[in-house]
Motif scaffolding. Structure first.
Motif, PDB file in Angstrom:
ATOM      1  N   ARG A 173       7.521  -2.749  -9.486  1.00 27.37           N
ATOM      2  CA  ARG A 173       8.323  -3.971  -9.318  1.00 27.37           C
ATOM      3  C   ARG A 173       9.666  -3.657  -8.638  1.00 27.37           C
ATOM      4  O   ARG A 173      10.157  -4.436  -7.834  1.00 27.37           O
ATOM      5  CB  ARG A 173       8.556  -4.645 -10.654  1.00 27.37           C
ATOM      6  N   ARG A 174      10.242  -2.511  -8.965  1.00 28.81           N
ATOM      7  CA  ARG A 174      11.486  -2.095  -8.284  1.00 28.81           C
ATOM      8  C   ARG A 174      11.243  -1.834  -6.802  1.00 28.81           C
ATOM      9  O   ARG A 174      12.058  -2.193  -5.964  1.00 28.81           O
ATOM     10  CB  ARG A 174      12.084  -0.856  -8.949  1.00 28.81           C
ATOM     11  N   TYR A 175      10.115  -1.210  -6.495  1.00 29.13           N
ATOM     12  CA  TYR A 175       9.772  -0.992  -5.084  1.00 29.13           C
ATOM     13  C   TYR A 175       9.631  -2.327  -4.357  1.00 29.13           C
ATOM     14  O   TYR A 175      10.055  -2.460  -3.212  1.00 29.13           O
ATOM     15  CB  TYR A 175       8.477  -0.203  -4.942  1.00 29.13           C
ATOM     16  N   ALA A 176       9.036  -3.308  -4.991  1.00 31.06           N
ATOM     17  CA  ALA A 176       8.844  -4.626  -4.369  1.00 31.06           C
ATOM     18  C   ALA A 176      10.182  -5.295  -4.054  1.00 31.06           C
ATOM     19  O   ALA A 176      10.272  -6.096  -3.121  1.00 31.06           O
ATOM     20  CB  ALA A 176       8.005  -5.519  -5.278  1.00 31.06           C
ATOM     21  N   GLN A 177      11.233  -4.967  -4.792  1.00 36.94           N
ATOM     22  CA  GLN A 177      12.555  -5.551  -4.564  1.00 36.94           C
ATOM     23  C   GLN A 177      13.379  -4.782  -3.531  1.00 36.94           C
ATOM     24  O   GLN A 177      14.456  -5.222  -3.146  1.00 36.94           O
ATOM     25  CB  GLN A 177      13.329  -5.607  -5.885  1.00 36.94           C
ATOM     26  N   MET A 178      12.878  -3.654  -3.065  1.00 39.27           N
ATOM     27  CA  MET A 178      13.636  -2.809  -2.143  1.00 39.27           C
ATOM     28  C   MET A 178      14.048  -3.498  -0.836  1.00 39.27           C
ATOM     29  O   MET A 178      15.182  -3.319  -0.404  1.00 39.27           O
ATOM     30  CB  MET A 178      12.856  -1.533  -1.826  1.00 39.27           C
ATOM     31  N   PRO A 179      13.192  -4.279  -0.177  1.00 36.36           N
ATOM     32  CA  PRO A 179      13.619  -4.877   1.099  1.00 36.36           C
ATOM     33  C   PRO A 179      14.861  -5.765   0.976  1.00 36.36           C
ATOM     34  O   PRO A 179      15.781  -5.662   1.797  1.00 36.36           O
ATOM     35  CB  PRO A 179      12.397  -5.692   1.538  1.00 36.36           C
TER      36      PRO A 179
ATOM     37  N   GLU B 277       0.816  -1.213   0.000  1.00 35.54           N
ATOM     38  CA  GLU B 277       0.000   0.000   0.000  1.00 35.54           C
ATOM     39  C   GLU B 277       0.851   1.265   0.000  1.00 35.54           C
ATOM     40  O   GLU B 277       0.382   2.336  -0.362  1.00 35.54           O
ATOM     41  CB  GLU B 277      -0.934   0.025   1.217  1.00 35.54           C
ATOM     42  N   LEU B 278       2.109   1.158   0.411  1.00 36.89           N
ATOM     43  CA  LEU B 278       2.979   2.334   0.434  1.00 36.89           C
ATOM     44  C   LEU B 278       3.433   2.752  -0.962  1.00 36.89           C
ATOM     45  O   LEU B 278       3.804   3.896  -1.168  1.00 36.89           O
ATOM     46  CB  LEU B 278       4.216   2.068   1.302  1.00 36.89           C
ATOM     47  N   TYR B 279       3.441   1.824  -1.915  1.00 39.65           N
ATOM     48  CA  TYR B 279       3.960   2.180  -3.239  1.00 39.65           C
ATOM     49  C   TYR B 279       3.012   1.901  -4.399  1.00 39.65           C
ATOM     50  O   TYR B 279       3.266   2.351  -5.512  1.00 39.65           O
ATOM     51  CB  TYR B 279       5.314   1.513  -3.498  1.00 39.65           C
ATOM     52  N   THR B 280       1.924   1.168  -4.179  1.00 39.45           N
ATOM     53  CA  THR B 280       0.996   0.926  -5.286  1.00 39.45           C
ATOM     54  C   THR B 280      -0.375   0.525  -4.761  1.00 39.45           C
ATOM     55  O   THR B 280      -0.502   0.022  -3.645  1.00 39.45           O
ATOM     56  CB  THR B 280       1.518  -0.165  -6.244  1.00 39.45           C
ATOM     57  N   SER B 281      -1.380   0.726  -5.599  1.00 35.92           N
ATOM     58  CA  SER B 281      -2.730   0.280  -5.276  1.00 35.92           C
ATOM     59  C   SER B 281      -3.274  -0.633  -6.369  1.00 35.92           C
ATOM     60  O   SER B 281      -4.436  -1.006  -6.333  1.00 35.92           O
ATOM     61  CB  SER B 281      -3.653   1.486  -5.079  1.00 35.92           C
ATOM     62  N   VAL B 282      -2.439  -0.987  -7.338  1.00 27.40           N
ATOM     63  CA  VAL B 282      -2.880  -1.844  -8.437  1.00 27.40           C
ATOM     64  C   VAL B 282      -2.589  -3.310  -8.105  1.00 27.40           C
ATOM     65  O   VAL B 282      -1.671  -3.608  -7.336  1.00 27.40           O
ATOM     66  CB  VAL B 282      -2.194  -1.455  -9.772  1.00 27.40           C
ATOM     67  N   PRO B 283      -3.348  -4.230  -8.693  1.00 23.80           N
ATOM     68  CA  PRO B 283      -3.073  -5.657  -8.478  1.00 23.80           C
ATOM     69  C   PRO B 283      -1.697  -6.032  -9.014  1.00 23.80           C
ATOM     70  O   PRO B 283      -1.154  -5.368  -9.903  1.00 23.80           O
ATOM     71  CB  PRO B 283      -4.168  -6.365  -9.274  1.00 23.80           C
TER      72      PRO B 283
ATOM     73  N   GLY C  62      -0.612  -8.249 -11.014  1.00 27.01           N
ATOM     74  CA  GLY C  62      -0.536  -8.507 -12.454  1.00 27.01           C
ATOM     75  C   GLY C  62      -0.419  -7.249 -13.287  1.00 27.01           C
ATOM     76  O   GLY C  62       0.071  -7.288 -14.411  1.00 27.01           O
ATOM     77  N   ARG C  63      -0.862  -6.113 -12.773  1.00 27.14           N
ATOM     78  CA  ARG C  63      -0.814  -4.862 -13.523  1.00 27.14           C
ATOM     79  C   ARG C  63       0.284  -3.920 -13.041  1.00 27.14           C
ATOM     80  O   ARG C  63       0.346  -2.770 -13.461  1.00 27.14           O
ATOM     81  CB  ARG C  63      -2.158  -4.149 -13.435  1.00 27.14           C
ATOM     82  N   MET C  64       1.150  -4.395 -12.178  1.00 26.51           N
ATOM     83  CA  MET C  64       2.229  -3.528 -11.679  1.00 26.51           C
ATOM     84  C   MET C  64       3.199  -3.208 -12.809  1.00 26.51           C
ATOM     85  O   MET C  64       3.557  -4.071 -13.602  1.00 26.51           O
ATOM     86  CB  MET C  64       2.983  -4.207 -10.527  1.00 26.51           C
ATOM     87  N   GLY C  65       3.648  -1.964 -12.819  1.00 26.74           N
ATOM     88  CA  GLY C  65       4.625  -1.527 -13.794  1.00 26.74           C
ATOM     89  C   GLY C  65       6.045  -1.736 -13.293  1.00 26.74           C
ATOM     90  O   GLY C  65       6.284  -2.278 -12.207  1.00 26.74           O
ATOM     91  N   GLU C  66       7.007  -1.280 -14.091  1.00 25.24           N
ATOM     92  CA  GLU C  66       8.427  -1.430 -13.752  1.00 25.24           C
ATOM     93  C   GLU C  66       8.766  -0.736 -12.431  1.00 25.24           C
ATOM     94  O   GLU C  66       9.497  -1.282 -11.606  1.00 25.24           O
ATOM     95  CB  GLU C  66       9.285  -0.857 -14.890  1.00 25.24           C
ATOM     96  N   ARG C  67       8.233   0.443 -12.226  1.00 24.98           N
ATOM     97  CA  ARG C  67       8.510   1.196 -11.006  1.00 24.98           C
ATOM     98  C   ARG C  67       8.025   0.440  -9.771  1.00 24.98           C
ATOM     99  O   ARG C  67       8.750   0.316  -8.789  1.00 24.98           O
ATOM    100  CB  ARG C  67       7.835   2.565 -11.088  1.00 24.98           C
TER     101      ARG C  67
END
Length: 170
Positions: free
Chosen positions: A70-76, A55-61, A63-68
């Motif tokens: 996906r990079r946030y998801a790899q941050m931890p 919720e801190l970086y996206t509100s989309v499902p 499957g519809r996440m963009g490149e940005r």
């Protein structure tokens, strides 16, 4: 009588505009050490990935996440790797690992991202005693004027490593 208001306005602008034009990263932090024994008694450090709520970086499902997103998801994972690298370089602990064995002389670093945005990233980091699981130190950090998240992660990782190094003698 000369009109000095024009000169006063120019002087005022010369003093105020440079302060507005510069962008700097302002660091606001809080450090608390609650451990009863000296921090230097710990011989190893285990670093866990910091929590990051989607919720801190996206509100989309997903499957519809963009490149940005996906990079946030790899941050931890990236952040934990950078902390590990900085802590290892200081040779404070005999063993530094991401998923190592927890013993009585181990500190466990856990944390979470509390805010991620274009202009600010905030984290909290907590060190736990490996034997008891009790919190022994707490650290909160906010970096402002964030434009490049990857550069900011490196700065935050250095700050966490600095904190871990500073508390060794408390």
């Amino acid at each position: 009588m000369p009109n000095y208001s024009k000169y006063i306005a120019i002087i005022f602008l010369l003093l105020v505009l440079p302060a507005c034009a510069t962008t700097s990263t302002t660091v606001v932090d809080e450090e608390v050490v609650t451990n009863k024994q000296p921090m230097a008694t710990y011989k190893s450090l285990v670093i866990r990935n910091f929590e990051l709520n989607r919720e801190l970086y996206t509100s989309v499902p997903e499957g519809r996440m963009g490149e940005r997103e996906r990079r946030y998801a790899q941050m931890p994972a990236e952040f934990a790797e950078q902390i590990e690298r900085y802590v290892r370089s200081r040779h404070t602990y005999q063993d530094v690992a991401r998923d190592g064995q927890v013993t009585g002389t181990t500190l466990v670093l856990k944390g979470r991202f509390t805010r991620i945005g274009r202009f600010r990233i905030s984290i909290t980091a907590t060190l736990y005693d490996g034997a008891t699981g009790q919190e022994v130190a707490y650290f909160r950090q906010t970096l402002w004027d964030v434009f490049d998240t990857s550069e900011t992660l490196g700065s935050l990782a250095r700050e966490v490593a600095d904190f871990i190094d500073r508390i060794q003698y408390k």
